[in-house]
Design a protein around this motif. Sequence first.
Motif, PDB file in Angstrom:
ATOM      1  N   PHE A 341      57.272  -3.566  -9.138  1.00 29.36           N
ATOM      2  CA  PHE A 341      58.090  -2.950 -10.518  1.00 29.36           C
ATOM      3  C   PHE A 341      57.209  -2.817 -11.726  1.00 29.36           C
ATOM      4  CE2 PHE A 341      61.857  -3.711  -7.728  1.00 29.36           C
ATOM      5  CZ  PHE A 341      62.004  -2.456  -7.322  1.00 29.36           C
ATOM      6  N   CYS A 342      56.711  -1.651 -12.286  1.00 32.44           N
ATOM      7  CA  CYS A 342      56.652  -1.217 -13.647  1.00 32.44           C
ATOM      8  C   CYS A 342      58.038  -0.847 -14.703  1.00 32.44           C
ATOM      9  CB  CYS A 342      56.107  -0.785 -13.666  1.00 32.44           C
ATOM     10  SG  CYS A 342      54.455  -0.524 -13.110  1.00 32.44           S
ATOM     11  N   GLU A 343      58.283  -1.871 -15.964  1.00 35.63           N
ATOM     12  CA  GLU A 343      59.425  -1.421 -16.303  1.00 35.63           C
ATOM     13  C   GLU A 343      58.529  -1.083 -17.560  1.00 35.63           C
ATOM     14  OE1 GLU A 343      61.970  -0.980 -17.235  1.00 35.63           O
ATOM     15  OE2 GLU A 343      63.793  -2.259 -16.989  1.00 35.63           O
ATOM     16  N   ASP A 344      59.205  -0.615 -18.963  1.00 35.53           N
ATOM     17  CA  ASP A 344      58.225  -0.296 -20.195  1.00 35.53           C
ATOM     18  C   ASP A 344      58.361  -2.106 -20.875  1.00 35.53           C
ATOM     19  OD1 ASP A 344      61.315  -0.385 -22.243  1.00 35.53           O
ATOM     20  OD2 ASP A 344      61.700   0.634 -20.709  1.00 35.53           O
ATOM     21  N   SER A 345      59.372  -2.247 -20.654  1.00 38.47           N
ATOM     22  CA  SER A 345      59.709  -4.202 -21.227  1.00 38.47           C
ATOM     23  C   SER A 345      60.410  -4.959 -21.058  1.00 38.47           C
ATOM     24  CB  SER A 345      59.642  -3.470 -22.893  1.00 38.47           C
ATOM     25  OG  SER A 345      60.816  -3.124 -23.278  1.00 38.47           O
ATOM     26  N   ILE A 346      60.331  -6.567 -21.073  1.00 34.53           N
ATOM     27  CA  ILE A 346      61.944  -6.936 -20.697  1.00 34.53           C
ATOM     28  C   ILE A 346      62.498  -7.153 -22.355  1.00 34.53           C
ATOM     29  CG2 ILE A 346      62.504  -9.086 -20.097  1.00 34.53           C
ATOM     30  CD1 ILE A 346      59.941  -8.436 -18.029  1.00 34.53           C
TER      31      ILE A 346
END
Length: 466
Positions: A341-346
């Motif tokens: 998964f790619c996420e913008d940020s945590i």
Amino acid sequence: MGGFFGVASKKDCVSDVFYGTDYHSHLGTQRGGMATLSDDGNFTHYIHDIRNAQFRSKFEDDLPKMSGNTAIGIISDYEDQPLIINSRHGRYAIVTVGVVQNAQKLEAEACAAGIHFSEMSGNEVNPTELIAHLINQGKDFTDGLTKAQEAVEGSSSILLLTKEGVYAARDRVGRTPVIIGKNENGYAITLETCALPNLQYQIERELGPGEIVRITADGVERMKCPGDCMKICSFLWVYYGYPASTYEGRNTEDVRNECGKRLARRDDVEADCVSGIPDSGTAHAIGYAQESGLPYRRPFVKYTPTWPRSFMPQNQQERNRVAKMKLIPVRELIEGKRLMFCEDSIVRGTQLQDTIERLYTEYGAKEIHMRPACPPLVYGCKFLNFSRSRSIDELATRIAIKELEGEYEHLDEYADASTERYQAMVDKIRERLNLTSLQFQTLEDLVEAIGLPKEKLCTYCWDGEG
Ligand code: SF4
């Protein structure tokens, strides 16, 4: 954070401002507002609560009651706007984007000088009214806007609707973008360039940091030259900004694809597919897929027809439920799979933790790898409204650091990807989220993906330099 849109035109521009403002709806969830100045010199303005409804649906009924060749609109994440102010410069309407960190000090100084404030947001003076007070101290609008830019700690970009035209002032160090559009009837001023093409405006140019202009239907007049120091928010490209928008010549979707490519270049983990957590992880994941050759899949599909972003129940439990309801898992793409998964940020990681748990226990994922498109968020934003509702103690990094140190110590080392402390923090976050692997974007790669010199970017969230 919020976003604004204004127009000065040879024709009635209410419809343009209505749609142009609506294109900023992703930037704020609390209030929407519009103000117009009619030919006979009268201001009309409306403000609506947009927490549980879209901007367009709230303002549709107001449109027949508004007219004018100049108008401004706002999506606000906090206070009521626009405000209509009567001052020694004459009447005007004002909208602002940013955060006034030193509001209490400015308010105390004003009150000591016998100034009264009437608008309240929560238990505080409305920050836009506070900025209007600073503007009123100037000898004219330009001088007043300059005084406001100098006095505000935090950030502030401002639009004023006046009888002389629409004044636009970009934040002193350009923390947020302000862009001029042009069509055959006049000029628009916007935070997001995605608001321009469908309204037939071409990008004319971007304001420099601290620059002030006045737009009329006939042209753009520079009232104050831009300064040398720019610190535009990097998070616009990572998360806030709309994919179709371009700031400082760098398109958001393009930067996100580049972020994903750079994540893939540093990766050697084997996975069956790559996916974005909808919607903000999607463009990063597309870039990752392009670079890695892994197929792009959608193990979560967002139910878009009835879940507008602005639906925001008051209660946290219900908010978590809404977050879950929006994303529908596709079992066939999850069961037995090694998911990247790619996420913008945590940020806090709380919802992500729930999502990961579901993927394992309810849908049988074999492995879950996470690649945030920016470095760990070690510092809270003090320049925009980003962290107004979030305590810094809730950041996933801070929880990990507290566990490791007992206190928030050695933050500079935790923000530096080359240190053992950084690695220990990332491992703690990975453990808490129950991920097979977790690798954050490096700050160097993020800055290169954006494509501007680091000294022109605010990177405070990640390294404390802003
Ligand atoms: S601290 Fe982060 S979110 Fe705030 S302006 Fe800087 S880069 Fe943007």
